[in-house]
Structures are given as structure tokens and as C-alpha cells.
Design a protein around this motif. Structure first.
Motif, short mmCIF file in Angstrom:
data_model
loop_
_atom_site.label_atom_id
_atom_site.label_comp_id
_atom_site.label_asym_id
_atom_site.label_seq_id
_atom_site.Cartn_x
_atom_site.Cartn_y
_atom_site.Cartn_z
N ALA A 243 0.82 -1.21 0.00
CA ALA A 243 0.00 0.00 0.00
C ALA A 243 0.86 1.27 0.00
CB ALA A 243 -0.93 0.01 1.22
N CYS A 244 2.17 1.10 -0.02
CA CYS A 244 3.09 2.23 0.00
C CYS A 244 3.70 2.46 -1.38
CB CYS A 244 4.21 1.98 1.02
SG CYS A 244 3.63 1.72 2.72
N ARG A 245 4.48 3.50 -1.51
CA ARG A 245 5.17 3.77 -2.78
C ARG A 245 6.22 2.68 -3.01
NH1 ARG A 245 7.73 9.42 -3.05
NH2 ARG A 245 8.01 8.71 -5.20
N PRO A 246 6.11 1.91 -4.09
CA PRO A 246 7.01 0.77 -4.29
C PRO A 246 8.49 1.15 -4.27
CG PRO A 246 5.17 0.67 -5.83
CD PRO A 246 5.08 2.01 -5.15
N LYS A 247 8.85 2.23 -4.94
CA LYS A 247 10.26 2.62 -5.00
C LYS A 247 10.78 2.99 -3.62
CE LYS A 247 13.46 5.57 -7.60
NZ LYS A 247 13.55 6.62 -8.65
N ALA A 248 9.93 3.66 -2.83
CA ALA A 248 10.34 4.08 -1.49
C ALA A 248 10.55 2.89 -0.56
CB ALA A 248 9.30 5.03 -0.90
N MET A 249 9.82 1.80 -0.82
CA MET A 249 9.89 0.64 0.06
C MET A 249 11.02 -0.33 -0.31
SD MET A 249 7.75 0.74 2.56
CE MET A 249 8.04 2.53 2.67
N LEU A 250 11.70 -0.11 -1.44
CA LEU A 250 12.73 -1.07 -1.85
C LEU A 250 13.82 -1.25 -0.80
CD1 LEU A 250 13.86 -3.01 -3.92
CD2 LEU A 250 14.94 -1.06 -5.09
N PRO A 251 14.39 -0.17 -0.23
CA PRO A 251 15.41 -0.39 0.81
C PRO A 251 14.87 -1.16 2.00
CG PRO A 251 15.44 1.89 0.06
CD PRO A 251 14.19 1.27 -0.51
N ALA A 252 13.62 -0.87 2.40
CA ALA A 252 13.03 -1.59 3.53
C ALA A 252 12.83 -3.06 3.19
CB ALA A 252 11.68 -0.95 3.90
N ARG A 253 12.44 -3.35 1.95
CA ARG A 253 12.29 -4.75 1.53
C ARG A 253 13.62 -5.49 1.57
NH1 ARG A 253 7.76 -6.73 -0.51
NH2 ARG A 253 6.06 -5.31 -1.13
N ILE A 254 14.66 -4.83 1.10
CA ILE A 254 15.98 -5.47 1.09
C ILE A 254 16.44 -5.77 2.51
CG2 ILE A 254 18.42 -5.09 0.57
CD1 ILE A 254 17.49 -3.52 -1.91
N MET A 255 16.30 -4.77 3.40
CA MET A 255 16.70 -4.98 4.79
C MET A 255 15.86 -6.07 5.44
SD MET A 255 17.09 -2.13 7.81
CE MET A 255 18.17 -1.18 6.73
N GLY A 256 14.54 -6.01 5.20
CA GLY A 256 13.66 -7.01 5.79
C GLY A 256 13.96 -8.41 5.30
N ALA A 257 14.21 -8.55 3.99
CA ALA A 257 14.50 -9.87 3.43
C ALA A 257 15.80 -10.43 4.00
CB ALA A 257 14.58 -9.78 1.91
N SER A 258 16.80 -9.55 4.20
CA SER A 258 18.08 -10.01 4.75
C SER A 258 17.89 -10.52 6.17
CB SER A 258 19.09 -8.86 4.77
OG SER A 258 19.68 -8.68 3.53
N TYR A 259 17.15 -9.78 6.97
CA TYR A 259 16.94 -10.17 8.36
C TYR A 259 16.02 -11.38 8.46
CZ TYR A 259 19.39 -6.67 11.13
OH TYR A 259 20.36 -5.93 11.75
N GLU A 260 15.04 -11.47 7.57
CA GLU A 260 14.16 -12.64 7.61
C GLU A 260 14.97 -13.90 7.30
OE1 GLU A 260 9.67 -13.86 6.20
OE2 GLU A 260 10.96 -12.82 4.77
N ALA A 261 15.93 -13.78 6.38
CA ALA A 261 16.79 -14.92 6.08
C ALA A 261 17.60 -15.33 7.30
CB ALA A 261 17.73 -14.58 4.91
N VAL A 262 18.07 -14.34 8.08
CA VAL A 262 18.80 -14.63 9.32
C VAL A 262 17.88 -15.35 10.31
CG1 VAL A 262 19.91 -13.61 11.35
CG2 VAL A 262 20.43 -12.73 9.06
N LEU A 263 16.65 -14.87 10.43
CA LEU A 263 15.71 -15.49 11.37
C LEU A 263 15.42 -16.94 10.99
CD1 LEU A 263 13.86 -15.18 13.83
CD2 LEU A 263 12.08 -14.35 12.27
N ILE A 264 15.21 -17.19 9.69
CA ILE A 264 14.95 -18.56 9.24
C ILE A 264 16.15 -19.45 9.56
CG2 ILE A 264 14.51 -20.01 7.23
CD1 ILE A 264 12.14 -18.29 8.15
#
Length: 297
Positions: A243-264
Motif C-alpha cells: 500500500a506504500c510507494r514501491p520505489k520508497a519501500m525497496l530499501p526496507a524490503r531489502i533490509m527485511g529480506a536479509s533479516y528474515e533470512a537470518v531469522l529462518i
């Protein structure tokens, strides 16, 4: 680092700052030897140096909280940062390169003063008292201050100041901080800290003593519950990003994906025996997988 590293002579500097000031905040980030600097390279210069300023601010106040000075001195230093933030907002008063780049970032991206104070208050929680087995409310407040508040500052620099972006910061910040807590249980115990909530420790018969908790059979159960909470926060954050601006969320997605991989990886490794002292390994391929998954939620 020279001014030529940042600009050419016929181009304005990012945020209108002195090149030497920009170089200072960038060097502070790079000296921390984390992947943050490389990750922010995807941002245009204006936003990138804004994020460098936020990171440098967080680094400085975190170093105060984790320092070895007597507690009254650390508290006084953090109180002084509260006053510096007030001076930036009320009078535009600056003391050093960090202040000057922060002021430009605050003005350009309309950052909220309360979020800076929240970060400092989070560091104060570590400086004033050694956190051991907090109650659920205290743990959530800590996560909000040291992580979600940083997220609220960050999403504005990324380019989205909507309520949905704040919701992303709320959930992603908690997901990241819970992941940090689950990754660093042994390291925190060595410093006399135990961020796992007291009611969960009691439920699984885990001692509230940081060192004794490491060998308790029930620690696995406590960590499992917290890891599921973190996964839920990741999922809500990634879903809300749509629901947010896709381009603005890209850094957050990258950080989130990296940390989610650590959690898994942590969930696969477990929290018993010698595993507690082993850092989980996450391959680039795994991180790409979790980044792709975040787009599908």
C-alpha cells in the motif's frame, strides 16, 4: 575522503551540505564495518546521505549506551543529546558535522523530533538499567524506541511519509529487533543482559539469570515463540508495503529480506547447546529468495 569523492565542481552537494561534513558522516558509517553502507548505495545521493546521518546518529548514541563509563556519565551524555536535538529543531543550532548534516536531513525530509527522542530514550533504557527479563510491555517499548523509531525516520527519507509507511516501520522495526535479540542471546548474556520476556521464561522454567538461561532446556521454547512473533511482524510489514510507494519501500524490503533470512537460519540452527554461540550463515541465494517472497506477500 576528499570533496571530489562526493561531487564534481559544477554539481550541488547532496542536502546542500559542506562536502567535508558529508564525508564525515559517510566515514562514520563505513568505519562501523557493516553492510549498511553498501545497502544504501541503491539510494540517490540526497536520500543516501540522509540515511548516513541517521545511522551515524544511532551509532553515536548506541556507543554511549554501551560504553564503559559510569552510568551517571552515560546518562548525562544521552541527556545532552536530547538537548542537541531540541537545539536543532528550535534554533537550528549545530556543533559539528553530524549536527549539520542531521539538520539538513531533518529540514529536507520533514523528520519528526519525537522519533529522535525515542531513539535516545531507547538507548537510555540500556544505559540506566541492565535489561534482564523485561515484561512484555517494556520489551515492546524497547523495540519501538531502538528500532521502529529508526524505521519511522527512515521511511520518510526513502520517500513515503504515509500512515501505511509508519505501519511498515512499526512491524519491520519489531521484526528486526526481535531477530537481533534471538541472534545475540549468548552475546547479551556475557554483558549481563537478557532481553527475553520474563513471563515466557517463567512459563518454560528458564532462570531469569542471563548465564543460567543459556543452558536451560526451556530456552528453545521461549525462542521459538519469539521467532514466530518476529515472522508475523515480517509478514505484516511486507504486506503493508504493497500500500506504500514501491520505489520508497525497496530499501526496507531489502533490509527485511536479509533479516528474515537470518531469522529462518536461526530457527533451523536452534537455541540449545553450542548452537547458541554459532552465528547462522545465510547465502546470497537465500537472501534473494526471501526478497522475492516479500514481493509476493
Amino acid at each position: 575522503m576528499t570533496a571530489q569523492n562526493i561531487q564534481t565542481h559544477d554539481e550541488p552537494t547532496p542536502l546542500g551540505c559542506d562536502p567535508a561534513d558529508l564525508a564525515w558522516v559517510e566515514s562514520t558509517v563505513k568505519q562501523a564495518a557493516t553492510s549498511f553502507a553498501a545497502g544504501m548505495r541503491i539510494l540517490p545521493p540526497m536520500r543516501r546521505y540522509g540515511m548516513y546521518a541517521i545511522y551515524a546518529f544511532c551509532r553515536v548514541v548506541d556507543d554511549i549506551a554501551d560504553g564503559y563509563e559510569p552510568m551517571p556519565e552515560r546518562k548525562a551524555a544521552l541527556d545532552a543529546w536530547h538537548q542537541r536535538i531540541v537545539a536543532l529543531y528550535d534554533h537550528g543550532k549545530t556543533q559539528d558535522p553530524l549536527d549539520r548534516v542531521l539538520l539538513a536531513t531533518i529540514n529536507f525530509f520533514s523528520l519528526r523530533q519525537d522519533d529522535f527522542h525515542a531513539v535516545i530514550d531507547g538507548m537510555m533504557m540500556d544505559a540506566e538499567n541492565t535489561i534482564v527479563a523485561p515484561d512484555e510491555k517494556t520489551l515492546d517499548l524497547y523495540c519501538d524506541r531502538v528500532a521502529s523509531a529508526v524505521g519511522r525516520l527512515s521511511v520518510r527519507i526513502f520517500g513515503d511519509s504515509s500512515e501505511e509507511a509508519d505501519k511498515v516501520a512499526y512491524h519491520l522495526g519489531r521484526a528486526l529487533q526481535l531477530t537481533n535479540i534471538l541472534r545475540d542471546i549468548a552475546e547479551d548474556a556475557a554483558r549481563g543482559r537478557l532481553y527475553l520476556p520474563g513471563d515466557l521464561l517463567d512459563r518454560f522454567h528458564v532462570p531469569r539469570d542471563p548465564i543460567k538461561a543459556l543452558s536451560a532446556p526451556g530456552l528453545q521454547g521461549v525462542a521459538n515463540i519469539l521467532s514466530v512473533r518476529a515472522l508475523d511482524h515480517f509478514q505484516i510489514a511486507f504486506t503493508t508495503m504493497r500500500a506504500c510507494r514501491p520505489k520508497a519501500m525497496l530499501p526496507a524490503r531489502i533490509m527485511g529480506a536479509s533479516y528474515e533470512a537470518v531469522l529462518i537460519a536461526l530457527r533451523k540452527r536452534g537455541w540449545s547447546g553450542t548452537a547458541l554461540h554459532e552465528r547462522p550463515e545465510t547465502s546470497a541465494l537465500n537472501k534473494v529468495f526471501w526478497l522475492t517472497r516479500s514481493y509476493l506477500l
